[in-house]
Design an enzyme around this catalytic site. Structure first.
Site, PDB file in Angstrom:
ATOM      1  N   LYS A 232       0.998  -1.110   0.072  1.00 29.22           N
ATOM      2  CA  LYS A 232       0.065   0.477  -0.127  1.00 29.22           C
ATOM      3  C   LYS A 232       0.621   1.209   0.026  1.00 29.22           C
ATOM      4  O   LYS A 232       1.348   1.132   1.327  1.00 29.22           O
ATOM      5  CB  LYS A 232      -0.636   0.488   1.049  1.00 29.22           C
TER       6      LYS A 232
ATOM      7  N   LYS B  54      -2.438  -1.729  -3.738  1.00 33.06           N
ATOM      8  CA  LYS B  54      -2.986  -0.272  -3.457  1.00 33.06           C
ATOM      9  C   LYS B  54      -2.185   0.687  -4.386  1.00 33.06           C
ATOM     10  O   LYS B  54      -1.030   0.944  -3.181  1.00 33.06           O
ATOM     11  CB  LYS B  54      -3.353  -0.324  -2.641  1.00 33.06           C
TER      12      LYS B  54
HETATM   13  C1  PBG Z   1      -7.263   3.265   5.601  1.00 34.12           C
HETATM   14  C2  PBG Z   1      -7.725   3.147   4.097  1.00 34.12           C
HETATM   15  C3  PBG Z   1      -7.509   4.105   3.138  1.00 34.12           C
HETATM   16  C4  PBG Z   1      -7.714   3.348   2.712  1.00 34.12           C
HETATM   17  C5  PBG Z   1      -8.253   2.134   2.388  1.00 34.12           C
HETATM   18  N1  PBG Z   1      -8.668   2.035   4.052  1.00 34.12           N
HETATM   19  C6  PBG Z   1      -7.160   5.751   3.479  1.00 34.12           C
HETATM   20  C7  PBG Z   1      -5.683   6.102   3.827  1.00 34.12           C
HETATM   21  O1  PBG Z   1      -4.883   5.045   3.756  1.00 34.12           O
HETATM   22  O2  PBG Z   1      -5.579   6.805   3.418  1.00 34.12           O
HETATM   23  C8  PBG Z   1      -8.488   4.302   0.895  1.00 34.12           C
HETATM   24  C9  PBG Z   1      -8.846   4.460  -0.182  1.00 34.12           C
HETATM   25  C10 PBG Z   1      -9.007   4.950  -1.584  1.00 34.12           C
HETATM   26  O3  PBG Z   1      -8.622   6.101  -1.467  1.00 34.12           O
HETATM   27  O4  PBG Z   1      -9.623   4.641  -2.467  1.00 34.12           O
HETATM   28  N2  PBG Z   1      -5.886   3.514   5.834  1.00 34.12           N
END
Ligand code: PBG
Length: 335
Positions: free
Chosen positions: A205, A258
């Site tokens: 991520k 992601k």
């Molecule tokens: C929680 C989380 C996030 C997303 C998914 N789980 C936000 C982040 O990490 O700031 C992002 C999902 C998206 O942008 O559609 N940590």
């Protein structure tokens, strides 16, 4: 005048297989199906609430009753799974709403599993929607400033995952990017008897600007600093493989990359390296860009959405998490 001379060997003619729709269908390598789609949903307290998310047209913060309706509608068009995010009534520095027995996500899971037992319910395991400071764990001070404390956060994440399992979730998906969270969650689940609860880790991520609109949807923007001390630097591909390897070693059953369209190289490498069920998250910014351009008449929303999802499949993704899941399922059914 020179006479036309046939080449000594025939020239390659890939266009032969592109001549008709039926031929193109026959040789198509990658296919999309509704069963591969996961729809993220945002749940909040209240009743009859359907609050539009400004930066994400078509996405709403839903009270549990409305969430059920939305999930039923998605299932009706063929979506197999939802991914739940919660917006709590109150936030605090320890994100207690994330692991409260009767928290918003826990209530939503219970209702969903009661009303639609065959819909797969995945829960996002993180603290950022529940903390007053908007970070994904407990804060402490270091010589570089305030940031998320790793090991003390693990306990809270493990408690969150266990509370989701107790509520009846089918799968938990930790998205915090703390070191060791998969191991902590696995051992807490096992100790509570949830040996069969699968973990899908947000393994690679990145600290991505594409998450912007989500923070509006989940009301989870960090109040200070950013997430770069825990999420990955977008420049790093080898590190993504190391991150995934750690999560796999700690017991992740499925892994996720992601954001999506900006990380197709990572998807490819992860699938090649681990051959695990691999999910890709087409994140909020990807969705909003398509919506905004389509609203201006600049691109064809359906064609661009389906091409992007297909590209993620081609890169190796088995599972596609997208805010457009219900639309995509409908479009697939239309053929
Ligand atoms: C929680 C989380 C996030 C997303 C998914 N789980 C936000 C982040 O990490 O700031 C992002 C999902 C998206 O942008 O559609 N940590």
């Amino acid at each position: 005048m020179t006479q036309f001379q046939p080449a000594s060997f025939p020239i390659a003619r890939p266009r032969r297989l592109r001549q008709s729709p039926a031929l193109r269908r026959l040789v198509r390598e990658t296919r999309l199906s509704a069963e591969q789609l996961v729809l993220p949903l945002f749940v909040r307290p209240g009743r009859k609430i359907r609050q539009p998310v400004g930066a994400m047209p078509g996405v709403f913060q839903l009270s549990v009753d409305e969430l059920i309706k939305e999930a039923v509608a998605a299932q009706t068009v063929g979506v197999n799974a939802v991914l739940l995010f919660g917006i709590p009534e109150k936030k605090d520095s320890l994100g207690t709403g994330a692991y409260a027995k009767n928290g918003i996500v826990q209530r939503a899971v219970r209702e969903l599993k009661k009303e639609i037992p065959d819909l797969l319910v995945i829960t996002d395991v993180c603290l950022c929607e529940f903390t007053s400071h908007g970070h994904c764990g407990m804060i402490h001070s270091t010589r570089y400033g305030k940031t998320v404390a790793n090991d003390s956060t693990l306990k809270l994440l493990a408690a969150t995952a266990v509370s989701h399992a107790e509520a009846g979730a089918d799968l938990v998906a930790p998205s915090d990017m703390m070191d060791g969270r998969v191991a902590a969650i696995r051992s807490a689940l096992d100790q509570k008897g949830f040996l069969e609860m699968p973990i899908m880790s947000y393994a690679a991520k990145f600290a991505s600007a594409f998450y912007g609109p989500f923070r509006d949807a989940a009301e989870s923007a960090p109040k200070f600093g950013d997430r770069r001390t825990y999420q990955m630097d977008a420049a790093n591909g080898d590190e993504a493989i190391r991150e995934v390897a750690l999560d796999v070693h700690e017991g992740a059953d499925m892994v996720m990359v992601k954001p999506g369209i900006a990380c197709l190289d990572i998807v490819w490498r992860v699938k090649e390296a681990f051959q695990l069920p691999t999910a890709v998250y087409a994140v909020s910014g990807e969705y909003s860009m398509v919506k905004a351009a389509a609203a201006n008449g600049w691109i064809d929303e359906r064609a661009v959405t389906m091409e992007s999802l297909l590209a993620m499949r081609r890169a190796g993704a088995d599972i596609l998490i997208t805010y457009a899941a219900a639309d995509a399922a409908k479009w697939l059914a239309e053929g």
